[in-house]
Design an enzyme around this catalytic site. Structure first.
Site, PDB file in Angstrom:
ATOM      1  N   GLU A  48       0.828  -1.212   0.000  1.00  0.00           N
ATOM      2  CA  GLU A  48       0.000   0.000   0.000  1.00  0.00           C
ATOM      3  C   GLU A  48       0.859   1.257   0.000  1.00  0.00           C
ATOM      4  OE1 GLU A  48      -2.346  -1.481   3.309  1.00  0.00           O
ATOM      5  OE2 GLU A  48      -4.139  -1.278   2.085  1.00  0.00           O
ATOM      6  N   GLU A  63      -3.371  -9.982   3.653  1.00  0.00           N
ATOM      7  CA  GLU A  63      -4.258  -9.676   4.767  1.00  0.00           C
ATOM      8  C   GLU A  63      -5.393 -10.685   4.911  1.00  0.00           C
ATOM      9  OE1 GLU A  63      -3.016  -7.527   2.658  1.00  0.00           O
ATOM     10  OE2 GLU A  63      -2.725  -5.553   3.546  1.00  0.00           O
TER      11      GLU A  63
HETATM   12  N1  T1G Z   1       4.168  -7.845  11.842  1.00  0.00           N
HETATM   13  C1  T1G Z   1       4.856  -8.242  12.943  1.00  0.00           C
HETATM   14  N2  T1G Z   1       5.765  -9.244  12.938  1.00  0.00           N
HETATM   15  C2  T1G Z   1       5.973  -9.866  11.770  1.00  0.00           C
HETATM   16  C3  T1G Z   1       5.284  -9.527  10.587  1.00  0.00           C
HETATM   17  C4  T1G Z   1       4.351  -8.453  10.659  1.00  0.00           C
HETATM   18  N3  T1G Z   1       3.676  -8.045   9.585  1.00  0.00           N
HETATM   19  N4  T1G Z   1       5.726 -10.355   9.594  1.00  0.00           N
HETATM   20  C5  T1G Z   1       6.636 -11.160  10.144  1.00  0.00           C
HETATM   21  N5  T1G Z   1       6.790 -10.877  11.437  1.00  0.00           N
HETATM   22  C6  T1G Z   1       7.737 -11.534  12.366  1.00  0.00           C
HETATM   23  C7  T1G Z   1       7.442 -13.012  12.526  1.00  0.00           C
HETATM   24  O1  T1G Z   1       6.467 -13.214  13.531  1.00  0.00           O
HETATM   25  C8  T1G Z   1       8.812 -13.534  12.920  1.00  0.00           C
HETATM   26  O2  T1G Z   1       9.009 -13.163  14.298  1.00  0.00           O
HETATM   27  C9  T1G Z   1       9.778 -12.663  12.107  1.00  0.00           C
HETATM   28  O3  T1G Z   1       9.033 -11.478  11.769  1.00  0.00           O
HETATM   29  C10 T1G Z   1      10.242 -13.337  10.835  1.00  0.00           C
HETATM   30  O4  T1G Z   1       9.045 -13.738  10.149  1.00  0.00           O
HETATM   31  C11 T1G Z   1      -2.705  -2.136   6.899  1.00  0.00           C
HETATM   32  C12 T1G Z   1      -3.553  -4.472   7.834  1.00  0.00           C
HETATM   33  C13 T1G Z   1       7.334 -11.347   5.495  1.00  0.00           C
HETATM   34  C14 T1G Z   1       7.031 -13.431   4.126  1.00  0.00           C
HETATM   35  O5  T1G Z   1       0.678 -10.615   6.535  1.00  0.00           O
HETATM   36  O6  T1G Z   1       4.284 -13.381   5.552  1.00  0.00           O
HETATM   37  O7  T1G Z   1      -0.378  -4.942   6.420  1.00  0.00           O
HETATM   38  O8  T1G Z   1       9.296 -15.491  15.188  1.00  0.00           O
HETATM   39  O9  T1G Z   1       9.579 -16.186  10.293  1.00  0.00           O
HETATM   40  O10 T1G Z   1       9.776 -16.844   6.767  1.00  0.00           O
HETATM   41  O11 T1G Z   1      -3.433  -3.204   4.970  1.00  0.00           O
HETATM   42  O12 T1G Z   1       6.907 -13.040   7.818  1.00  0.00           O
HETATM   43  O13 T1G Z   1      11.291 -14.094  14.613  1.00  0.00           O
HETATM   44  O14 T1G Z   1       9.838 -13.477  16.590  1.00  0.00           O
HETATM   45  O15 T1G Z   1       7.688 -15.318   8.819  1.00  0.00           O
HETATM   46  O16 T1G Z   1      11.317 -14.903   6.098  1.00  0.00           O
HETATM   47  C15 T1G Z   1       0.249  -7.934   6.182  1.00  0.00           C
HETATM   48  C16 T1G Z   1       3.271 -11.462   7.297  1.00  0.00           C
HETATM   49  C17 T1G Z   1       0.070  -7.473   7.577  1.00  0.00           C
HETATM   50  C18 T1G Z   1       3.028 -10.499   6.141  1.00  0.00           C
HETATM   51  C19 T1G Z   1       8.812 -13.282   5.869  1.00  0.00           C
HETATM   52  N6  T1G Z   1       1.540  -8.591   6.028  1.00  0.00           N
HETATM   53  N7  T1G Z   1       4.640 -11.946   7.280  1.00  0.00           N
HETATM   54  O17 T1G Z   1       8.811 -14.667   6.042  1.00  0.00           O
HETATM   55  O18 T1G Z   1      10.118 -14.855   8.229  1.00  0.00           O
HETATM   56  S1  T1G Z   1      -1.510  -6.731   7.815  1.00  0.00           S
HETATM   57  C20 T1G Z   1       1.632  -9.917   6.260  1.00  0.00           C
HETATM   58  C21 T1G Z   1       5.021 -12.922   6.405  1.00  0.00           C
HETATM   59  C22 T1G Z   1      -1.426  -5.317   6.890  1.00  0.00           C
HETATM   60  C23 T1G Z   1      -2.471  -3.303   5.986  1.00  0.00           C
HETATM   61  C24 T1G Z   1      -2.696  -4.599   6.642  1.00  0.00           C
HETATM   62  C25 T1G Z   1       6.429 -13.402   6.547  1.00  0.00           C
HETATM   63  C26 T1G Z   1       7.386 -12.845   5.478  1.00  0.00           C
HETATM   64  P1  T1G Z   1       9.920 -14.120  15.229  1.00  0.00           P
HETATM   65  P2  T1G Z   1       9.047 -15.123   9.391  1.00  0.00           P
HETATM   66  P3  T1G Z   1      10.073 -15.386   6.740  1.00  0.00           P
END
Ligand code: T1G
Length: 703
Positions: free
Chosen positions: A105, A125
């Site tokens: 976004e 999301e």
């Molecule tokens: N927020 C907080 N922590 C996050 C995070 C996030 N968005 N994404 C990952 N982490 C943490 C995860 O818990 C882990 O923590 C560490 O980072 C490494 O992640 C307004 C409302 C990016 C593809 O849904 O899909 O944006 O265990 O082990 O395998 O419209 O993380 O080390 O303590 O998964 O290399 C939308 C979610 C949010 C992406 C990387 N975004 N993340 O994968 O590492 S909602 C998502 C992922 C939003 C807006 C809306 C994956 C990754 P720890 P990981 P990875």
């Protein structure tokens, strides 16, 4: 405020770098930092254009999911993006890694987007029970059209950079160094005085859908089966529809309303729980991340049956050469033919190129020569579920394999320690319980024996990650975690049928709860003979004094193994997998009930749901008490990925917490009074209930 966004000039371009490891999530500090850095860039007379990029391994991967549920601290992401879009200087997003959710976004608020070819963009999301809540549902359709936008927003899958470029999300694929390439691209945009493209200001790409609103109904119908029971996918469609029917600002407001509706739903809390639970499951308190792992260059599988063939495919899919050993040419040929058929089916669906299929098939070498496994770094045994046979295989492996080889058993219920005792290397023996079909199901239970070395566990975990499995550590007990809990679920389902329900009624209740199928359809699919053999097996360790319904055994004694024999709990027309209620089964059940002296009665749906699912919770609590599972969320991960527990309910332990453990405990205690020992409440459940606590308060005793 933490220093998570930096600004510096690079030639005539201002570079804004987000540096908030590990994934540059849009925390409140990042949002505020972006506003400050943008202001600095606009005030910087020497900067003709601005670039936004992420430090470390990725661009911004989304909002900070950990902030959800807490009061929103300004600046709101919509405000940040609005400022970027309103910038009088061109702003270019430089994408690498995964530009996801709020990250994409932010990029759509920029005037142009450049990306390295390995980058991915997307709106995941919906997989958190949400929808893009900062303009994504309003800008993406305006940029690429409604239908491609619906695919990306409603399915939530990542889009590779090249496809994003073809769609028009990415303007330039940046070869070589991203920062240098992006700065050059930004300088060029400024020098050429290219227009400041504000996506929100253009409706041209919406016109087709505006004149053909049926596109939304068609899309809704197209996802109905797969999205059954979920809220967010349909709210995503509504939000995109608002982009077509409302002016941009009103559309943003509608998007925010729908986003809040999703955020406040129990479904979103459950799916966010699942997201973190899957990551938590990879943390083993006494096996730290820096535990040395053995290098796995080659693998071997003993047994080319359904499981062995599927397991071998996991290695080939990850590029690991694998030798498959069978006892007879006929069994080997049959097993490898199934592997080829599986690959061909995937290729036919266009999910595997012929070249890739050949490459993977070539990595699987079949042989009758047991010595062929001598140099394998890991061997997975997938032979007949019989302790004697398994111990013989492990003794032979121990004599044949190199000292460093890891010996894994795919047993689904047998004692890993007893299997290990057949070798002189118990430290290198571990359970790797794959779920059938092993080439499809992502769940892997890694079972640590009493003497399994930490290095062996760490190596198995790393291997599980390499082959794309969602893995969970389990202690060694009968049925480990998933199948041990399943016993009570199946037992109660069969009792309910003896007491007066029908298999179809029980299956409907469980299907309506959100499972892909109920216990009887599942048993017919898996094969009734699997459980039959385990119950009859010498080595199974189920308590003898807990009566099971004899109906399943009687069905097996009649050769009714389920779909594979055309009849089980249901009957099946030739070539069809559709379960048809069978009066023969009704008669068999009635006879069994009569033998038990049962007066059959009408059974309500609520009782069916409680008596099928509470045994999962009760046994799960025992599994936690015994330290067989590290944490309640591990149990949830197993049921979400191995047994079809609906993700929008978070898993059995999370679901029990949503009901309240006091209520769950009281109902289990009541069933204990009326139905006897099977329903003995787990002490942990009673303790948590009496203390007004939840499973999420339980900190585990360590597997
Ligand atoms: N927020 C907080 N922590 C996050 C995070 C996030 N968005 N994404 C990952 N982490 C943490 C995860 O818990 C882990 O923590 C560490 O980072 C490494 O992640 C307004 C409302 C990016 C593809 O849904 O899909 O944006 O265990 O082990 O395998 O419209 O993380 O080390 O303590 O998964 O290399 C939308 C979610 C949010 C992406 C990387 N975004 N993340 O994968 O590492 S909602 C998502 C992922 C939003 C807006 C809306 C994956 C990754 P720890 P990981 P990875």
């Amino acid at each position: 405020m933490a220093d998570v966004v930096h600004y510096e000039r690079d030639g005539a371009v201002g570079v804004i770098t987000v540096d908030n490891p590990p994934v540059n999530a849009l925390s409140v500090e990042v949002r505020a930092g972006l506003v400050d850095a943008l202001a600095r860039g606009l005030a910087d007379a020497g900067a003709a254009a601005l670039v936004i990029l992420g430090a470390g391994r990725t661009f911004i991967a989304g909002a900070d999911i950990r902030e959800f549920g807490k009061p929103l601290t300004p600046p709101d992401l919509n405000e940040v993006i609005g400022r970027i879009e309103a910038s009088p200087k061109p702003v270019i997003a430089a994408l690498h890694g995964t530009a996801l959710g709020g990250g994409l976004e932010v990029a759509l608020g920029c005037h142009y987007r450049g990306a390295v070819v390995s980058a991915q963009v997307g709106f995941p999301e919906v997989k958190l029970g949400l929808l893009p809540g900062a303009g994504g549902t309003q800008r993406l359709p305006r940029l690429i059209g409604v239908e491609p936008a619906l695919e990306i927003i409603v399915r939530g899958d990542p889009v590779p950079a090249l496809k994003a470029h073809a769609l028009g999300i990415v303007d330039e694929i940046v070869p070589g160094d991203l920062r240098a390439g992006a700065v050059e691209f930004a300088a060029r945009v400024a020098a050429e005085k290219r227009p400041l493209r504000k996506i929100g200001a253009s409706d041209e790409k919406l016109l087709a859908a505006r004149s053909n609103p049926a596109v939304f109904e068609t899309f809704r119908t197209g996802i109905e089966r797969q999205a059954r029971g979920y809220l967010a996918p349909f709210k995503c469609i509504e939000a995109v529809q608002a982009a077509v029917t409302l002016p941009f600002d009103a559309g943003l407001r509608r998007e925010r309303e729908l986003f809040v509706e999703c955020l406040l739903s129990p479904q979103s809390r459950a799916q966010i729980h699942a997201f973190f639970a899957e990551r938590e499951a990879t943390k083993i308190p006494d096996v730290p991340k820096d535990t040395p792992v053995r290098l796995i260059k080659t693998a071997a599988v003993i047994g080319a049956g359904t499981m062995g063939g599927g397991i071998a495919m996991n290695f080939a899919n990850a590029g690991i050469p694998v030798t498959v050993v069978e006892a007879t040419a006929e069994a080997l040929d049959r097993g490898l033919a199934v592997v080829r058929k599986n690959y061909a089916a995937t290729a036919e669906k266009g999910r595997l190129s012929p070249a890739e299929m050949e490459r993977r098939t070539a990595l699987i070498r079949g042989t009758l020569d047991f010595q062929a496994v001598a140099d394998a770094d890991v061997v997975v045994e997938a032979v007949f579920e019989d302790m004697g046979v398994k111990k013989e295989v492990f003794a032979k492996l121990d004599r044949t394999c190199t000292a460093g080889a890891i010996l894994a058993t795919n047993t689904s219920t047998l004692d890993v320690d007893e299997i290990a005792s057949a070798t002189a290397r118990p430290g290198s023996v571990i359970g790797t319980h794959f779920f059938s079909p092993a080439n499809v199901m992502r769940l892997l239970e890694i079972v640590r024996g009493a003497r399994t070395a930490k290095e062996t566990i760490a190596t198995a975990a790393e291997l599980a990650r390499r082959i794309g499995k969602v893995w969970v550590l389990a202690g060694n007990c009968d049925g480990f975690i998933g199948n041990r809990m399943l016993a009570g679920y199946l037992r109660e389902a069969e009792f309910l049928v003896e007491e007066g329900a029908t298999p179809a009624q029980v299956d409907r209740v469980i299907y309506d709860f959100g499972f892909p199928m109920g216990p009887f359809a599942m048993s017919d699919l898996a094969g009734l003979d699997v459980g039959w053999r385990i119950r009859k097996g010498k080595a199974h360790r189920r308590p003898k004094d807990l009566r099971d319904s004899p109906v399943a055994d009687r069905l097996c004694e009649q050769g009714r193994f389920g779909q594979k024999t055309g009849a089980g709990w249901y009957r099946y027309e030739k070539g069809s997998r559709t379960p048809i209620p069978d009066p023969e089964v009704e008669a068999l059940v009635a006879a069994s009930a009569k033998e038990q002296g049962l007066t059959r009665r009408a059974v309500g749906d609520e009782e069916i749901l409680a008596r099928c699912l509470y045994p999962l919770v009760n046994e799960g609590a025992r599994i936690l008490e015994e330290g067989i599972a590290l944490r309640p969320s591990d149990i949830d991960v197993i049921y979400l990925h191995g047994y079809g527990f609906p993700r929008y309910r978070g898993g059995p332990m999370f679901w029990a917490d949503t009901l309240g453990l006091k209520r769950v405990y009281e109902e289990i205690a009541a069933y204990h009074r009326t139905h006897g020992r099977h329903w003995q409440p787990a002490p942990l459940l009673r303790t948590l209930a009496e203390q007004g606590q939840s499973f999420r308060d339980f900190k585990g005793t360590g597997a």
